[in-house]
Motif scaffolding. Structure first.
Motif, short mmCIF file in Angstrom:
data_model
loop_
_atom_site.label_atom_id
_atom_site.label_comp_id
_atom_site.label_asym_id
_atom_site.label_seq_id
_atom_site.Cartn_x
_atom_site.Cartn_y
_atom_site.Cartn_z
N GLU A 23 0.80 -1.21 0.00
CA GLU A 23 0.00 0.00 0.00
C GLU A 23 0.84 1.27 0.00
OE1 GLU A 23 -1.54 1.43 4.11
OE2 GLU A 23 -2.02 -0.69 3.96
N ALA A 24 2.11 1.18 0.36
CA ALA A 24 2.98 2.35 0.35
C ALA A 24 3.85 2.42 -0.90
CB ALA A 24 3.86 2.37 1.60
N ALA A 25 3.68 1.51 -1.86
CA ALA A 25 4.53 1.49 -3.05
C ALA A 25 4.46 2.82 -3.82
CB ALA A 25 4.14 0.33 -3.95
N TRP A 26 3.29 3.45 -3.81
CA TRP A 26 3.11 4.70 -4.56
C TRP A 26 3.99 5.82 -4.04
CZ3 TRP A 26 1.21 9.28 -2.43
CH2 TRP A 26 0.69 9.19 -1.13
N ARG A 27 4.52 5.68 -2.83
CA ARG A 27 5.35 6.74 -2.25
C ARG A 27 6.82 6.65 -2.67
NH1 ARG A 27 4.27 7.58 4.01
NH2 ARG A 27 5.35 9.54 3.46
N LEU A 28 7.20 5.58 -3.34
CA LEU A 28 8.59 5.42 -3.79
C LEU A 28 8.84 6.28 -5.03
CD1 LEU A 28 9.15 1.57 -3.41
CD2 LEU A 28 9.72 3.39 -1.78
N PRO A 29 10.07 6.75 -5.23
CA PRO A 29 10.37 7.61 -6.38
C PRO A 29 10.04 6.97 -7.72
CG PRO A 29 12.17 7.69 -4.78
CD PRO A 29 11.22 6.60 -4.32
N GLU A 30 10.19 5.65 -7.83
CA GLU A 30 9.95 5.00 -9.13
C GLU A 30 8.49 4.94 -9.52
OE1 GLU A 30 9.46 0.46 -9.32
OE2 GLU A 30 11.08 0.73 -7.90
N SER A 31 7.59 5.16 -8.57
CA SER A 31 6.17 4.96 -8.81
C SER A 31 5.60 6.02 -9.73
CB SER A 31 5.42 4.98 -7.48
OG SER A 31 4.03 4.90 -7.69
N PRO A 32 4.95 5.61 -10.84
CA PRO A 32 4.28 6.59 -11.70
C PRO A 32 3.05 7.16 -11.00
CG PRO A 32 3.84 4.36 -12.49
CD PRO A 32 4.83 4.24 -11.37
N ALA A 33 2.89 8.48 -11.06
CA ALA A 33 1.84 9.14 -10.30
C ALA A 33 0.45 8.67 -10.68
CB ALA A 33 1.94 10.66 -10.49
#
Length: 461
Positions: A23-33
């Motif tokens: 659930e926190a993957a979106w907070r990583l730099p690689e994650s597309p918005a």
């Protein structure tokens, strides 16, 4: 290690969820918005999975905004529409979408999946769900979720109607005879005239029989009703099991129910979910897992856990174990098996609410495994050889990197051990899973046809 005597290639499905299952993957730099609605993102994932010769990719879905949109990305594309687009950027990998029997009608859904099967050249699969939750019910004019038993009874009739609609065209119905001016033999297209408890459908379908006959039928419920439904209808089961012992027990239970239902147990593939967090070393993998857990917003996660457990959020103390007065499985209507899995995990390991939130953050109850590629391959092989799985539903914590690591590092190890294909040998999803094309229940191959619609071939001549 004792090996199963019928050792074959295992099956691997890529479960694609936006930017990753944690659930926190979106907070990583690689994650597309905008990963949940970005076709280029999904096309890249589909190509990666196909490069790894995986059997299929899978899109979950629900007809409701899931959870708090402040917690994690909640926007998502309708999965059958997305799969149609992904069919155009792949050529062999299977394409499975979730669709609810509670909030669809058989005719529309049968047409949609037949269309995806035609567009993809025989690579479609349908994950059959019954959908729990009052929020979803209220999107369709209902005050609350239908009763658990009623949802499964409706689902069984829904599948019966859908398969009859797929069978409403004989395989040899279409002639395309331009000289005679006959496109299809009308006597080889039939009404189904279904009159049931939940549905009344005349038919026939307005799409001819598709390359696979039926899409691959998948199911993901693990309640008693869910396992009975799977034993009768499913050809692949996505399940969540935390321990090897639980996995073996579930595997044997569903296979035995399939035999009792008159089916070949090898005709139903059991695929537990696994969330692999892969590093060059075990310490590196655990560090990434810990970093993701640190990025969880506990105030959001606690509210979601409270919804799942049917308790007031104020009843959950982050630094204490679950309270003793949580409802039992028999007292709730939706997601019974996932409810039990979460409570059992918390009680068995005496987890605090904060620790439980961390354990659920990666896979919502599916097994998370942090380690090297060798260790991930080893646990897959161990579960397979122990008779707990026919393969796995791969749920990368972070996308796209988690899928790339699995394809580029874990798959070659499984191939070297003779556990996984090095090339596709079939063209359809059913062929990937080693399953036959269903016979048509309404037409025998040599059936001359009666009760035809429109102008018969003889009349056209």
């Amino acid at each position: 290690m004792t090996r199963r005597t019928d050792r074959k290639h295992l099956h691997l499905n890529a479960f694609l969820m936006s930017v990753g299952h944690h659930e926190a993957a979106w907070r990583l730099p690689e994650s597309p918005a905008s990963g949940g609605t970005d076709l280029a993102h999904y096309a890249n994932l589909a190509r990666i999975a196909e490069r790894g010769k995986l059997d299929s990719l899978f899109l979950a879905d629900s007809p409701v905004l899931m959870g708090d949109p402040g917690r994690r990305p909640g926007s998502k594309l309708e999965p059958t529409v997305l799969l149609t687009a992904l069919a155009g950027v792949t050529s062999r990998i299977g394409l499975i979408a979730t669709a609810s029997t509670s909030y669809n009608e058989p005719y529309n859904l049968a047409r949609r999946f037949a269309s995806v099967d035609h567009v993809s050249g025989g690579r479609a699969g349908w994950n059959i769900v019954t959908t729990a939750g009052a929020d979803a019910a209220r999107n369709f004019g209902l005050d609350d979720t239908p009763q658990h038993r009623d949802r499964y009874l409706r689902a069984a009739e829904f599948v019966d109607v859908a398969t009859k609609l797929w069978d409403s065209w004989a395989d040899d119905a279409v002639l395309g005879d331009k000289e005679l001016g006959v496109h299809a033999r009308a006597e080889r297209v039939r009404r189904i005239d279904h009159q049931g408890t939940y549905f009344r459908v005349d038919g026939p379908l307005n799409v001819q029989r598709s390359p696979q006959g039926y899409p691959l039928l998948v199911q993901a419920g693990s309640s008693e009703d869910g396992k009975d439904f799977a034993a009768r209808h499913a050809e692949a089961v996505f399940t969540a099991q935390q321990t090897l012992e639980e996995g073996i027990a579930f595997y044997q239970d569903v296979k035995q129910r399939a035999v009792a239902a008159g089916r070949d147990p090898d005709g139903i593939k059991i695929l537990p979910g696994i969330v692999p967090v892969i590093g060059d070393t075990e310490a590196e993998a655990r560090a990434l897992d810990d970093e993701l857990d640190r990025l969880i917003r506990p105030e959001y996660a606690k509210r979601q856990l409270a919804r799942t457990l049917r308790v007031d959020p104020d009843a959950l103390d982050l630094d204490r174990e679950l309270p003793g007065d949580i409802p039992t499985e028999d007292e709730i209507e939706g997601a019974k098996s996932r409810f039990t899995l979460i409570v059992d995990l918390a009680r068995r390991e005496r987890l605090t609410v904060r620790q439980l939130i961390g354990r659920l953050g990666g896979g919502r109850g599916h097994r998370t495994f942090a380690g090297t590629a060798e260790q991930v391959a080893g646990t897959i092989e161990h579960w397979y050889d122990a008779g707990a799985a026919d393969g796995f539903n791969i749920m990368p914590a972070v996308l796209p990197s988690g899928l790339e690591l699995f394809v580029d590092r874990v798959v070659p190890i499984l191939q070297e051990r003779g556990l996984f294909r090095t090339e596709y040998t079939g063209t359809t999803l059913r062929e990937h899973y080693g399953l036959p094309r269903p016979a048509n229940r309404l037409f025998e191959p040599a059936d001359s046809g009666e009760g035809h619609l429109g102008i018969a071939l003889a009349g056209a001549r």
